[in-house]
Design a protein around this motif. Structure first.
Motif, PDB file in Angstrom:
ATOM      1  N   GLY A 163       0.773  -1.233   0.000  1.00 13.52           N
ATOM      2  CA  GLY A 163       0.000   0.000   0.000  1.00 13.52           C
ATOM      3  C   GLY A 163       0.803   1.280   0.000  1.00 13.52           C
ATOM      4  O   GLY A 163       0.226   2.373  -0.043  1.00 13.52           O
ATOM      5  N   LEU A 164       2.135   1.179   0.033  1.00 17.40           N
ATOM      6  CA  LEU A 164       2.965   2.385   0.072  1.00 17.40           C
ATOM      7  C   LEU A 164       3.450   2.721  -1.335  1.00 17.40           C
ATOM      8  O   LEU A 164       4.622   2.556  -1.672  1.00 17.40           O
ATOM      9  CB  LEU A 164       4.145   2.181   1.033  1.00 17.40           C
ATOM     10  CG  LEU A 164       3.750   2.002   2.497  1.00 17.40           C
ATOM     11  CD1 LEU A 164       4.953   1.627   3.348  1.00 17.40           C
ATOM     12  CD2 LEU A 164       3.097   3.267   3.038  1.00 17.40           C
ATOM     13  N   HIS A 165       2.529   3.203  -2.150  1.00 15.23           N
ATOM     14  CA  HIS A 165       2.852   3.586  -3.514  1.00 15.23           C
ATOM     15  C   HIS A 165       2.193   4.922  -3.810  1.00 15.23           C
ATOM     16  O   HIS A 165       1.385   5.429  -3.027  1.00 15.23           O
ATOM     17  CB  HIS A 165       2.400   2.519  -4.517  1.00 15.23           C
ATOM     18  CG  HIS A 165       0.958   2.135  -4.373  1.00 15.23           C
ATOM     19  ND1 HIS A 165      -0.079   2.921  -4.852  1.00 15.23           N
ATOM     20  CD2 HIS A 165       0.360   1.060  -3.791  1.00 15.23           C
ATOM     21  CE1 HIS A 165      -1.229   2.337  -4.591  1.00 15.23           C
ATOM     22  NE2 HIS A 165      -1.006   1.208  -3.943  1.00 15.23           N
ATOM     23  N   GLY A 166       2.550   5.487  -4.948  1.00 14.56           N
ATOM     24  CA  GLY A 166       1.954   6.766  -5.316  1.00 14.56           C
ATOM     25  C   GLY A 166       2.723   7.942  -4.760  1.00 14.56           C
ATOM     26  O   GLY A 166       3.918   7.843  -4.454  1.00 14.56           O
ATOM     27  N   ALA A 167       2.031   9.067  -4.624  1.00 14.63           N
ATOM     28  CA  ALA A 167       2.666  10.312  -4.195  1.00 14.63           C
ATOM     29  C   ALA A 167       3.267  10.173  -2.798  1.00 14.63           C
ATOM     30  O   ALA A 167       2.715   9.501  -1.933  1.00 14.63           O
ATOM     31  CB  ALA A 167       1.652  11.452  -4.217  1.00 14.63           C
ATOM     32  N   VAL A 168       4.418  10.798  -2.620  1.00 12.88           N
ATOM     33  CA  VAL A 168       5.087  10.801  -1.320  1.00 12.88           C
ATOM     34  C   VAL A 168       4.506  11.923  -0.477  1.00 12.88           C
ATOM     35  O   VAL A 168       4.552  13.088  -0.860  1.00 12.88           O
ATOM     36  CB  VAL A 168       6.610  11.001  -1.484  1.00 12.88           C
ATOM     37  CG1 VAL A 168       7.281  11.083  -0.126  1.00 12.88           C
ATOM     38  CG2 VAL A 168       7.201   9.874  -2.310  1.00 12.88           C
ATOM     39  N   LYS A 169       3.954  11.572   0.667  1.00 15.84           N
ATOM     40  CA  LYS A 169       3.305  12.575   1.516  1.00 15.84           C
ATOM     41  C   LYS A 169       3.996  12.656   2.872  1.00 15.84           C
ATOM     42  O   LYS A 169       3.494  12.187   3.882  1.00 15.84           O
ATOM     43  CB  LYS A 169       1.830  12.239   1.696  1.00 15.84           C
ATOM     44  CG  LYS A 169       1.034  12.274   0.393  1.00 15.84           C
ATOM     45  CD  LYS A 169      -0.425  11.937   0.628  1.00 15.84           C
ATOM     46  CE  LYS A 169      -1.218  11.999  -0.677  1.00 15.84           C
ATOM     47  NZ  LYS A 169      -2.632  11.635  -0.483  1.00 15.84           N
ATOM     48  N   GLY A 170       5.196  13.204   2.853  1.00 16.58           N
ATOM     49  CA  GLY A 170       5.870  13.491   4.102  1.00 16.58           C
ATOM     50  C   GLY A 170       6.874  12.452   4.544  1.00 16.58           C
ATOM     51  O   GLY A 170       6.986  11.351   4.004  1.00 16.58           O
ATOM     52  N   HIS A 171       7.607  12.842   5.571  1.00 16.73           N
ATOM     53  CA  HIS A 171       8.712  12.064   6.115  1.00 16.73           C
ATOM     54  C   HIS A 171       8.260  10.688   6.595  1.00 16.73           C
ATOM     55  O   HIS A 171       8.949   9.687   6.388  1.00 16.73           O
ATOM     56  CB  HIS A 171       9.325  12.873   7.268  1.00 16.73           C
ATOM     57  CG  HIS A 171      10.593  12.311   7.800  1.00 16.73           C
ATOM     58  ND1 HIS A 171      10.637  11.228   8.657  1.00 16.73           N
ATOM     59  CD2 HIS A 171      11.880  12.695   7.610  1.00 16.73           C
ATOM     60  CE1 HIS A 171      11.886  10.962   8.973  1.00 16.73           C
ATOM     61  NE2 HIS A 171      12.664  11.840   8.354  1.00 16.73           N
ATOM     62  N   GLY A 172       7.091  10.621   7.252  1.00 18.23           N
ATOM     63  CA  GLY A 172       6.633   9.362   7.827  1.00 18.23           C
ATOM     64  C   GLY A 172       6.382   8.284   6.790  1.00 18.23           C
ATOM     65  O   GLY A 172       6.778   7.132   6.974  1.00 18.23           O
ATOM     66  N   LYS A 173       5.732   8.664   5.684  1.00 17.40           N
ATOM     67  CA  LYS A 173       5.447   7.680   4.638  1.00 17.40           C
ATOM     68  C   LYS A 173       6.732   7.206   3.973  1.00 17.40           C
ATOM     69  O   LYS A 173       6.884   6.020   3.676  1.00 17.40           O
ATOM     70  CB  LYS A 173       4.506   8.272   3.589  1.00 17.40           C
ATOM     71  CG  LYS A 173       4.059   7.253   2.545  1.00 17.40           C
ATOM     72  CD  LYS A 173       2.982   7.804   1.624  1.00 17.40           C
ATOM     73  CE  LYS A 173       2.550   6.748   0.609  1.00 17.40           C
ATOM     74  NZ  LYS A 173       1.477   7.229  -0.283  1.00 17.40           N
ATOM     75  N   MET A 174       7.676   8.115   3.758  1.00 18.04           N
ATOM     76  CA  MET A 174       8.939   7.722   3.149  1.00 18.04           C
ATOM     77  C   MET A 174       9.740   6.818   4.077  1.00 18.04           C
ATOM     78  O   MET A 174      10.370   5.847   3.630  1.00 18.04           O
ATOM     79  CB  MET A 174       9.759   8.960   2.771  1.00 18.04           C
ATOM     80  CG  MET A 174      11.040   8.633   2.027  1.00 18.04           C
ATOM     81  SD  MET A 174      10.738   7.806   0.438  1.00 18.04           S
ATOM     82  CE  MET A 174      10.478   9.236  -0.628  1.00 18.04           C
ATOM     83  N   ALA A 175       9.723   7.108   5.371  1.00 14.55           N
ATOM     84  CA  ALA A 175      10.418   6.268   6.338  1.00 14.55           C
ATOM     85  C   ALA A 175       9.821   4.860   6.366  1.00 14.55           C
ATOM     86  O   ALA A 175      10.545   3.861   6.498  1.00 14.55           O
ATOM     87  CB  ALA A 175      10.364   6.903   7.723  1.00 14.55           C
ATOM     88  N   ALA A 176       8.497   4.780   6.229  1.00 13.36           N
ATOM     89  CA  ALA A 176       7.834   3.473   6.205  1.00 13.36           C
ATOM     90  C   ALA A 176       8.219   2.699   4.946  1.00 13.36           C
ATOM     91  O   ALA A 176       8.430   1.478   4.995  1.00 13.36           O
ATOM     92  CB  ALA A 176       6.318   3.655   6.267  1.00 13.36           C
ATOM     93  N   ARG A 177       8.310   3.393   3.819  1.00  9.21           N
ATOM     94  CA  ARG A 177       8.765   2.746   2.585  1.00  9.21           C
ATOM     95  C   ARG A 177      10.176   2.207   2.759  1.00  9.21           C
ATOM     96  O   ARG A 177      10.489   1.076   2.358  1.00  9.21           O
ATOM     97  CB  ARG A 177       8.753   3.742   1.419  1.00  9.21           C
ATOM     98  CG  ARG A 177       7.399   4.078   0.869  1.00  9.21           C
ATOM     99  CD  ARG A 177       7.542   4.889  -0.399  1.00  9.21           C
ATOM    100  NE  ARG A 177       6.274   5.364  -0.901  1.00  9.21           N
ATOM    101  CZ  ARG A 177       6.118   5.977  -2.064  1.00  9.21           C
ATOM    102  NH1 ARG A 177       7.172   6.201  -2.838  1.00  9.21           N
ATOM    103  NH2 ARG A 177       4.931   6.383  -2.466  1.00  9.21           N
ATOM    104  N   LEU A 178      11.037   3.047   3.336  1.00  7.97           N
ATOM    105  CA  LEU A 178      12.433   2.646   3.508  1.00  7.97           C
ATOM    106  C   LEU A 178      12.538   1.400   4.379  1.00  7.97           C
ATOM    107  O   LEU A 178      13.331   0.492   4.084  1.00  7.97           O
ATOM    108  CB  LEU A 178      13.226   3.795   4.133  1.00  7.97           C
ATOM    109  CG  LEU A 178      14.697   3.484   4.429  1.00  7.97           C
ATOM    110  CD1 LEU A 178      15.461   3.223   3.134  1.00  7.97           C
ATOM    111  CD2 LEU A 178      15.346   4.623   5.213  1.00  7.97           C
ATOM    112  N   GLU A 179      11.747   1.348   5.432  1.00 10.73           N
ATOM    113  CA  GLU A 179      11.784   0.190   6.323  1.00 10.73           C
ATOM    114  C   GLU A 179      11.488  -1.095   5.560  1.00 10.73           C
ATOM    115  O   GLU A 179      12.165  -2.121   5.743  1.00 10.73           O
ATOM    116  CB  GLU A 179      10.770   0.383   7.456  1.00 10.73           C
ATOM    117  CG  GLU A 179      10.783  -0.744   8.485  1.00 10.73           C
ATOM    118  CD  GLU A 179       9.804  -0.508   9.618  1.00 10.73           C
ATOM    119  OE1 GLU A 179       9.654  -1.425  10.462  1.00 10.73           O
ATOM    120  OE2 GLU A 179       9.180   0.573   9.663  1.00 10.73           O
TER     121      GLU A 179
END
Length: 209
Positions: A163-179
């Motif tokens: 579910g982590l696809h599409g537009a990047v909406k802030g630090h938290g979502k990017m950190a979750a993707r990185l994890e």
């Protein structure tokens, strides 16, 4: 932090690359021409402009490359605001064509990236390459962000099927993707790749869950 990944072993790397090449050839020969021709005809009738859109991204070892996509926005695309900042694309974006919105919703706009895979710039499964301005922004603010570059970027990945696809909406979502990206690299297996590919195919067919 240093990663200890099965992907760093030569036999696993060769196995993954062989699967990438075989599947990419099949898609490029039997699937991609149909979509290219259909979109080409659509563009002639409704939306004159190029079929393929390319954008610079960072790949393995942070080497820049051009990623290929089917163009989904009206031509010419208005990608940046008056301050020169990239305008992220949302499903409700008025810049999208009717066909482009469908392609994005089913992830079919990513099909030309099998050419990137065949060129050795990407893998079918791996950390999704982000837009360069996002890479530059988050690589300095999120710990271990650059470890993403220790594997080939993917057409799809563990983050995307969760579910982590599409537009990047802030630090938290990017950190979750990185994890999830780092989990994938550290815990790679052929079975994990197969599961991600199957789930991606289900998403492309509109099957959720």
């Amino acid at each position: 932090m240093a990663l200890n990944s099965p992907l760093y072993k030569i036999h696993n790397k060769c196995l993954k690359q062989t699967i990438d090449i075989v599947i990419s050839l099949l898609v490029i020969i039997f699937i991609l021409p149909f979509f290219y021709l259909f979109i080409f005809i659509y563009n002639i009738i409704f939306d004159r402009g190029p079929v393929i859109y390319k954008q610079l991204r960072y790949g393995y070892k942070r080497i820049p490359f051009y990623i290929y996509k089917f163009r989904t926005m009206k031509y010419p695309p208005n990608e940046y605001d008056t301050n020169g900042k990239l305008i992220q694309t949302e499903n409700s974006d008025e810049r999208l064509t009717a066909l482009g919105r469908f392609l994005r919703n089913r992830f079919l706009d990513e099909l030309p990236q099998f050419v990137n895979v065949l060129k050795g710039e990407m893998s079918i499964v791996g950390p999704r390459p982000h837009e360069i301005n996002h890479d530059n922004e988050y690589s300095g603010s999120i710990d271990n962000y650059r470890l993403r570059y220790t594997a080939l970027p993917g057409i799809t990945g563990l983050a995307q099927v969760n579910g982590l696809h599409g537009a990047v909406k802030g630090h938290g979502k990017m950190a979750a993707r990185l994890e999830l990206d780092l989990y994938y690299i550290e815990n790679w297996s052929l079975l994990l790749d197969i599961k991600i590919m199957i789930k991606t195919c289900r998403m492309m067919m509109g099957v959720r869950g």
